[in-house]
Design an enzyme around this catalytic site. Structure first.
Site, mmCIF file in Angstrom:
data_model
loop_
_atom_site.group_PDB
_atom_site.id
_atom_site.type_symbol
_atom_site.label_atom_id
_atom_site.label_comp_id
_atom_site.label_asym_id
_atom_site.label_seq_id
_atom_site.Cartn_x
_atom_site.Cartn_y
_atom_site.Cartn_z
ATOM 1 N N GLN A 191 0.848 -1.204 0.000
ATOM 2 C CA GLN A 191 0.000 0.000 0.000
ATOM 3 C C GLN A 191 0.878 1.246 0.000
ATOM 4 O O GLN A 191 1.756 1.392 0.849
ATOM 5 C CB GLN A 191 -0.929 0.009 1.222
ATOM 6 N N HIS A 234 -8.802 -1.029 -5.875
ATOM 7 C CA HIS A 234 -8.413 -1.026 -7.285
ATOM 8 C C HIS A 234 -9.453 -1.820 -8.071
ATOM 9 O O HIS A 234 -9.848 -2.912 -7.665
ATOM 10 C CB HIS A 234 -7.059 -1.715 -7.471
ATOM 11 N N HIS A 255 -8.591 2.345 -0.462
ATOM 12 C CA HIS A 255 -9.112 2.422 -1.828
ATOM 13 C C HIS A 255 -9.185 1.016 -2.397
ATOM 14 O O HIS A 255 -8.410 0.142 -2.018
ATOM 15 C CB HIS A 255 -8.239 3.314 -2.711
HETATM 16 P P1 AMP Z 1 -1.734 1.330 -3.446
HETATM 17 O O1 AMP Z 1 -0.306 1.034 -3.835
HETATM 18 O O2 AMP Z 1 -2.600 0.141 -3.342
HETATM 19 O O3 AMP Z 1 -1.769 2.208 -2.211
HETATM 20 O O4 AMP Z 1 -2.337 2.175 -4.647
HETATM 21 C C1 AMP Z 1 -2.200 3.542 -4.782
HETATM 22 C C2 AMP Z 1 -2.532 3.851 -6.217
HETATM 23 O O5 AMP Z 1 -2.810 5.248 -6.321
HETATM 24 C C3 AMP Z 1 -1.397 3.550 -7.198
HETATM 25 O O6 AMP Z 1 -1.847 2.590 -8.159
HETATM 26 C C4 AMP Z 1 -1.086 4.910 -7.816
HETATM 27 O O7 AMP Z 1 -0.770 4.813 -9.186
HETATM 28 C C5 AMP Z 1 -2.371 5.681 -7.574
HETATM 29 N N1 AMP Z 1 -2.251 7.116 -7.473
HETATM 30 C C6 AMP Z 1 -1.384 7.823 -6.724
HETATM 31 N N2 AMP Z 1 -1.608 9.147 -6.864
HETATM 32 C C7 AMP Z 1 -2.660 9.278 -7.715
HETATM 33 C C8 AMP Z 1 -3.359 10.382 -8.268
HETATM 34 N N3 AMP Z 1 -3.046 11.649 -7.976
HETATM 35 N N4 AMP Z 1 -4.393 10.145 -9.111
HETATM 36 C C9 AMP Z 1 -4.725 8.868 -9.431
HETATM 37 N N5 AMP Z 1 -4.092 7.784 -8.941
HETATM 38 C C10 AMP Z 1 -3.074 7.977 -8.105
#
Ligand code: AMP
Ligand code: ZN
Length: 115
Positions: free
Chosen positions: A95, A103, A101
């Protein structure tokens, strides 16, 4: 939370296209997509991870999130062939944004098990 990127998107402080929005949740495109369709369903309120949701709020938070998942997946046509939902919760899962969130991944064959 003041320094959280998803809270800033929730309030509009950082602009982002919201594919879906309700009182409790919204959906955006992932900035670094891992599939032809890669959305994030995000609760409007800040909970770092699954275990931080109070039991009394669990049903409403998860209900709002899953409604958001269904609407966004259907709007993108993913309901025909299926899709994958992933929640990375905590460090070992990788994470990177500490605001809960889900996916939503689709549009290609998805291998199992994941890495
Ligand atoms: P996780 O690694 O499960 O916490 O996922 C976080 C996700 O947020 C990653 O896939 C990133 O690419 C995405 N992310 C980070 N910043 C943004 C942003 N400003 N807009 C859209 N997605 C984002
Ligand atoms: Zn947040």
């Amino acid at each position: 939370m003041s320094n959280c990127i998803f809270c800033k998107i929730a309030t509009g402080e950082i602009p982002a296209e919201k594919i879906y929005e309700s009182d409790g949740a919204f959906v955006i495109r992932d900035i670094n997509p891992q599939a032809p369709v890669h959305f994030l369903a995000i609760p409007t309120r800040h909970y770092p991870a699954v275990h931080d949701i109070p039991q009394s709020e669990m049903a409403s938070v998860m209900g709002a999130l899953m409604d958001a998942v269904r609407e966004a997946a259907k709007a993108a046509g993913l309901d025909a062939n299926g899709y994958r939902l992933i929640v990375n919760s905590g460090d070992i899962a990788g994470q990177t944004v500490p605001h809960l969130h889900i996916h939503i991944l689709g549009g290609r064959d998805l291998a199992w098990p994941p890495g």
